[in-house]
Design a protein around this motif. Structure first.
Motif, mmCIF file in Angstrom:
data_model
loop_
_atom_site.group_PDB
_atom_site.id
_atom_site.type_symbol
_atom_site.label_atom_id
_atom_site.label_comp_id
_atom_site.label_asym_id
_atom_site.label_seq_id
_atom_site.Cartn_x
_atom_site.Cartn_y
_atom_site.Cartn_z
ATOM 1 N N ALA A 38 7.178 -14.527 -13.015
ATOM 2 C CA ALA A 38 5.721 -14.679 -13.085
ATOM 3 C C ALA A 38 5.086 -14.369 -11.737
ATOM 4 O O ALA A 38 3.985 -13.806 -11.667
ATOM 5 N N ALA A 39 5.771 -14.712 -10.648
ATOM 6 C CA ALA A 39 5.248 -14.412 -9.320
ATOM 7 C C ALA A 39 5.174 -12.905 -9.086
ATOM 8 O O ALA A 39 4.221 -12.403 -8.478
ATOM 9 N N VAL A 40 6.181 -12.183 -9.568
ATOM 10 C CA VAL A 40 6.169 -10.718 -9.427
ATOM 11 C C VAL A 40 4.990 -10.124 -10.184
ATOM 12 O O VAL A 40 4.259 -9.275 -9.667
ATOM 13 N N ALA A 41 4.786 -10.579 -11.429
ATOM 14 C CA ALA A 41 3.676 -10.058 -12.230
ATOM 15 C C ALA A 41 2.334 -10.378 -11.586
ATOM 16 O O ALA A 41 1.449 -9.517 -11.498
ATOM 17 N N ALA A 42 2.174 -11.626 -11.122
ATOM 18 C CA ALA A 42 0.912 -12.006 -10.473
ATOM 19 C C ALA A 42 0.721 -11.249 -9.161
ATOM 20 O O ALA A 42 -0.402 -10.865 -8.804
ATOM 21 N N GLY A 43 1.821 -11.027 -8.433
ATOM 22 C CA GLY A 43 1.719 -10.275 -7.182
ATOM 23 C C GLY A 43 1.295 -8.833 -7.408
ATOM 24 O O GLY A 43 0.479 -8.289 -6.651
ATOM 25 N N LEU A 44 1.833 -8.209 -8.458
ATOM 26 C CA LEU A 44 1.422 -6.840 -8.780
ATOM 27 C C LEU A 44 -0.047 -6.788 -9.166
ATOM 28 O O LEU A 44 -0.771 -5.840 -8.791
ATOM 29 N N ALA A 45 -0.521 -7.798 -9.910
ATOM 30 C CA ALA A 45 -1.941 -7.849 -10.259
ATOM 31 C C ALA A 45 -2.802 -7.998 -9.011
ATOM 32 O O ALA A 45 -3.860 -7.373 -8.892
ATOM 33 N N ALA A 46 -2.351 -8.826 -8.050
ATOM 34 C CA ALA A 46 -3.102 -9.008 -6.807
ATOM 35 C C ALA A 46 -3.182 -7.704 -6.018
ATOM 36 O O ALA A 46 -4.240 -7.347 -5.482
ATOM 37 N N ILE A 47 -2.074 -6.981 -5.962
ATOM 38 C CA ILE A 47 -2.064 -5.697 -5.242
ATOM 39 C C ILE A 47 -3.005 -4.710 -5.919
ATOM 40 O O ILE A 47 -3.742 -3.978 -5.248
ATOM 41 N N ALA A 48 -2.986 -4.686 -7.259
ATOM 42 C CA ALA A 48 -3.858 -3.760 -7.986
ATOM 43 C C ALA A 48 -5.325 -4.052 -7.718
ATOM 44 O O ALA A 48 -6.130 -3.137 -7.502
ATOM 45 N N VAL A 49 -5.706 -5.346 -7.720
ATOM 46 C CA VAL A 49 -7.105 -5.707 -7.457
ATOM 47 C C VAL A 49 -7.507 -5.313 -6.047
ATOM 48 O O VAL A 49 -8.583 -4.732 -5.824
ATOM 49 N N ALA A 50 -6.645 -5.627 -5.070
ATOM 50 C CA ALA A 50 -6.970 -5.274 -3.683
ATOM 51 C C ALA A 50 -7.000 -3.759 -3.487
ATOM 52 O O ALA A 50 -7.824 -3.234 -2.721
ATOM 53 N N TRP A 51 -6.126 -3.042 -4.193
ATOM 54 C CA TRP A 51 -6.022 -1.590 -4.022
ATOM 55 C C TRP A 51 -7.307 -0.879 -4.438
ATOM 56 O O TRP A 51 -7.739 0.068 -3.774
ATOM 57 N N VAL A 52 -7.926 -1.323 -5.542
ATOM 58 C CA VAL A 52 -9.091 -0.606 -6.061
ATOM 59 C C VAL A 52 -10.388 -1.017 -5.372
ATOM 60 O O VAL A 52 -11.461 -0.630 -5.823
ATOM 61 N N HIS A 53 -10.296 -1.751 -4.266
ATOM 62 C CA HIS A 53 -11.543 -2.154 -3.600
ATOM 63 C C HIS A 53 -12.185 -0.990 -2.855
ATOM 64 O O HIS A 53 -13.337 -1.081 -2.432
ATOM 65 N N VAL A 54 -11.454 0.116 -2.720
ATOM 66 C CA VAL A 54 -11.992 1.315 -2.067
ATOM 67 C C VAL A 54 -11.951 2.479 -3.053
ATOM 68 O O VAL A 54 -10.910 2.749 -3.652
ATOM 69 N N VAL A 55 -13.085 3.144 -3.232
ATOM 70 C CA VAL A 55 -13.179 4.348 -4.056
ATOM 71 C C VAL A 55 -13.589 5.508 -3.154
ATOM 72 O O VAL A 55 -14.551 5.391 -2.384
ATOM 73 N N THR A 56 -12.858 6.605 -3.236
ATOM 74 C CA THR A 56 -13.164 7.799 -2.450
ATOM 75 C C THR A 56 -13.582 8.923 -3.396
ATOM 76 O O THR A 56 -12.915 9.170 -4.399
ATOM 77 N N VAL A 57 -14.680 9.578 -3.062
ATOM 78 C CA VAL A 57 -15.196 10.697 -3.859
ATOM 79 C C VAL A 57 -15.134 11.962 -3.006
ATOM 80 O O VAL A 57 -15.622 11.972 -1.872
ATOM 81 N N ARG A 58 -14.554 13.005 -3.551
ATOM 82 C CA ARG A 58 -14.467 14.298 -2.862
ATOM 83 C C ARG A 58 -15.090 15.365 -3.749
ATOM 84 O O ARG A 58 -14.726 15.499 -4.928
ATOM 85 N N VAL A 59 -16.020 16.112 -3.187
ATOM 86 C CA VAL A 59 -16.663 17.231 -3.883
ATOM 87 C C VAL A 59 -16.244 18.511 -3.186
ATOM 88 O O VAL A 59 -16.389 18.640 -1.959
ATOM 89 N N ASP A 60 -15.709 19.463 -3.944
ATOM 90 C CA ASP A 60 -15.351 20.763 -3.378
ATOM 91 C C ASP A 60 -15.555 21.838 -4.433
ATOM 92 O O ASP A 60 -16.097 21.572 -5.512
ATOM 93 N N ASP A 61 -15.106 23.043 -4.141
ATOM 94 C CA ASP A 61 -15.326 24.171 -5.043
ATOM 95 C C ASP A 61 -14.683 23.973 -6.409
ATOM 96 O O ASP A 61 -15.116 24.582 -7.403
#
Length: 317
Positions: free
Chosen positions: A199-222
């Motif tokens: 259960a700790a592994v599953a909760a830890g992966l969820a925590a990493i996923a939430v923290a990971w998506v706190h930054v969104v990068t947008v790139r515009v090119d050709d």
């Protein structure tokens, strides 16, 4: 959309009842009866069921969820609102009990008594992750809902780009709230490591996923618009320039787009890190794609300029 994509999605959903039937028939003579169905925190069996009853209950849930998934796959071909998302959810609901059933029977094979079966930690972890992967595959295979029916706006731009001129714009948006939630959730898993570490592994992966998506990068090119998450800018979603009708700026309200992270709703698809300004693309099929990004005006202007140049080159041919 070709017929092969919904067919593949239907096959993914159908794997769940097939696994229940196949594993049940293959191992029915090799497992104890009753079979273990629950373990306590120490890893000892504290719940059992007759094999026939266990199989029937799992088959009923899996079969019903698979039928719902197939119906929603068919509805997605008509671009029904949220059909693809519903099909993914039903696929997850079908795969989860099927995978846990298979993990339980494999762990019980060649064991004389149910009480002697130890908690199959790794198989259960895999059985928990596989349904999410199956749901993701179904979601990616199926189309989103049709546009609102309003006329698709035509791109106009004050920025003029010469033929062959290469341009790139990169912007980001971040949310401290999501980062804090991820960190707090991660710290909260500490007691689980001393009690039940799966259960700790599953909760830890969820925590990493939430923290990971706190930054969104947008790139515009050709080539179009690419949206990515996290410091490594992965995973990434790309919208080809040829699929974009126009771009604009707008206020992104997370709840209107289905929440935070990568969402799909009746509004369209969205990459949401926080509430506020963002880039909103209108696609040629009437759907929309939104991404939260700071100061999106130059991005919208550049996308429109690229679309105008692409249209001009098509007309000149």
């Amino acid at each position: 959309m070709t017929r092969i994509r919904p067919l593949l999605a239907a096959l993914v959903a159908l794997q769940a009842p097939l696994w229940v039937a196949g594993v049940g028939l293959a191992l029915r003579d090799d497992v104890p009866d009753p079979v273990p169905t629950h373990w306590d925190l120490a890893g000892d069996v504290d719940g059992t069921l007759a094999l026939a009853g266990f199989t029937a209950a799992v088959a009923a849930v899996v079969g019903l969820a698979a039928l719902v998934a197939l119906g929603l796959v068919a509805a997605s071909a008509r671009r029904a609102p949220l059909a693809a998302l519903g099909a993914a959810g039903a696929t997850w609901l079908a795969w989860l009990p099927a995978a846990l059933y298979a993990a339980t029977l494999f762990a019980s094979a060649d064991v004389a008594r149910a009480e002697e079966v130890r908690l199959p930690v790794l198989p259960i972890l895999l059985a928990t992750l596989l349904p999410f992967l199956a749901a993701l595959v179904v979601h990616r295979l199926l189309p989103g809902p049709v546009g609102s029916g309003r006329p698709v706006p035509v791109a106009t731009a004050s920025l003029a780009l010469a033929d062959g001129e290469r341009v790139v714009w990169v912007g980001q948006a971040s949310s401290r709230s999501l980062l804090v939630v991820g960190v707090v959730l991660g710290l909260g898993t500490a007691p689980l490591w001393f009690a039940v570490w799966p259960a700790a592994v599953a909760a830890g992966l969820a925590a990493i996923a939430v923290a990971w998506v706190h930054v969104v990068t947008v790139r515009v090119d050709d080539a179009g618009v690419a949206v990515s998450w996290g410091p490594a800018r992965w995973p990434r979603v790309r919208i080809d320039l040829a699929d974009i009708a126009s771009a604009a700026t707008g206020d992104i309200e997370p709840l209107r787009w289905g929440g935070w992270g990568y969402r799909r709703s009746t509004q369209g698809r969205a990459a949401v890190a926080r509430r506020g300004e963002g880039l909103v693309l209108t696609l040629r099929d009437g759907q929309r794609f939104a991404a939260t990004v700071d100061r999106p005006e130059p991005a919208a202007e550049l996308v429109n300029a690229l679309v105008v140049r692409l249209e001009a080159s098509r007309t000149a041919r």
